[in-house]
Write a protein that holds these residues in place. Sequence first.
Motif: not given
Length: 382
Positions: A187-190, A217-220, A226-227
């Motif tokens: 999860q890149f953003h997380l 780039f899975k979302t959480d 993040v969508s």
Amino acid sequence: MKIGLTKNDYPIRRNILDKVSGCEYVFLRNNNNLFHSLSTVKNLIFRKKSNIEGKYYFYQKPTIDVLHLYNDINYSSQKWVVSFETLVPRFLETRNDHQKTEPQHIKNSKTADGLKQIAKKNCLGIVSISQASANIQLELLKHYPEFKDQIEAKLTVIHPPQEIIPRDSSNIYNNIETFNLIFVGTQFHLKGGVEMVDVLRKLKSKYNFKLKIISSFKTDNYVTKVSEKEAQETKELLKKEDWITLFENIPNEKVLELIKESHFGLLPTWSDTYGFSVLEMQAAGVPVITTDIRALPEINNENCGWLINIPQNRLKQALYYTDEQKEELKKAIKSQLENIIEDIFANPEQLKEKSKNSVERIKKNHDPDIFSEKLKSIYSKA
């Protein structure tokens, strides 16, 4: 001794499967679980789904000696052990309590029933993979004093095992012309990827480095929210950077090869129950920059890596519930990460010492043989 397992996912493979020599591991069928069967019947007849998460009851007793669950509860008479990364029982009624600015729990009968199962004699032990998670478990037990002593007596902290990953580090830190950085996080953003790239873009004109990103780039839906569209847009933008190389869905062997080519790793994460990629990097002698939440300060420190101090509650959970908290979190990560990376580039000689200390820390605290003996001693109570 036969050990029963209910899943073959990453946490089971990382913490339980084939970890005790001499044990035979048996994967049990879902339809042998009463809760699963009842849920299936209810769905077929009434078109209603039941929440059976975290609950097992084997009404056809399997031919095993010990059932070893992960984050789940056994309601049958089968002798069992549970390993966990946050707390048990991990129900909707419990799993988010520790994330609040001030941790809190509303006592309820479902949780009480789950704790009652843990307190019974056929539960041989509950294994926390970190002290941070053990503290979250103890926080829950404060609300159920009728089970506190029995469960606390069964609670033990056993950090996951990690083999040393051979790498010739004798020359890798000598006369570095281009620094090789690595980020590993599904999860890149997380995991703080956006903040990391923002900082590195700022430093790109001053220093010579390359970054490898391993992420799907899975979302959480519980922290960054993040969508999928936003995540894919981020990925496409990163592909345009000539100093970044992206890797998706590659086998672990390839991940380890990329780690061994790196000078240091980055995991400036917003949320993490443990940080298994940190263990793999350290085992290869690659020091890591991490935040200081949950288990991370137990496995990383200034002696073998670098810590980013971020706003958190008393159970070491980062604060990100309000927009203001999120902005403070981003600001803390970016400002400290920039200072740390600039210091590394200005004083690269520290890398060799931290590399050596990383390997020594893994040898001391994650020895697979010691892990095996500790788990075996719990199984032997069966």
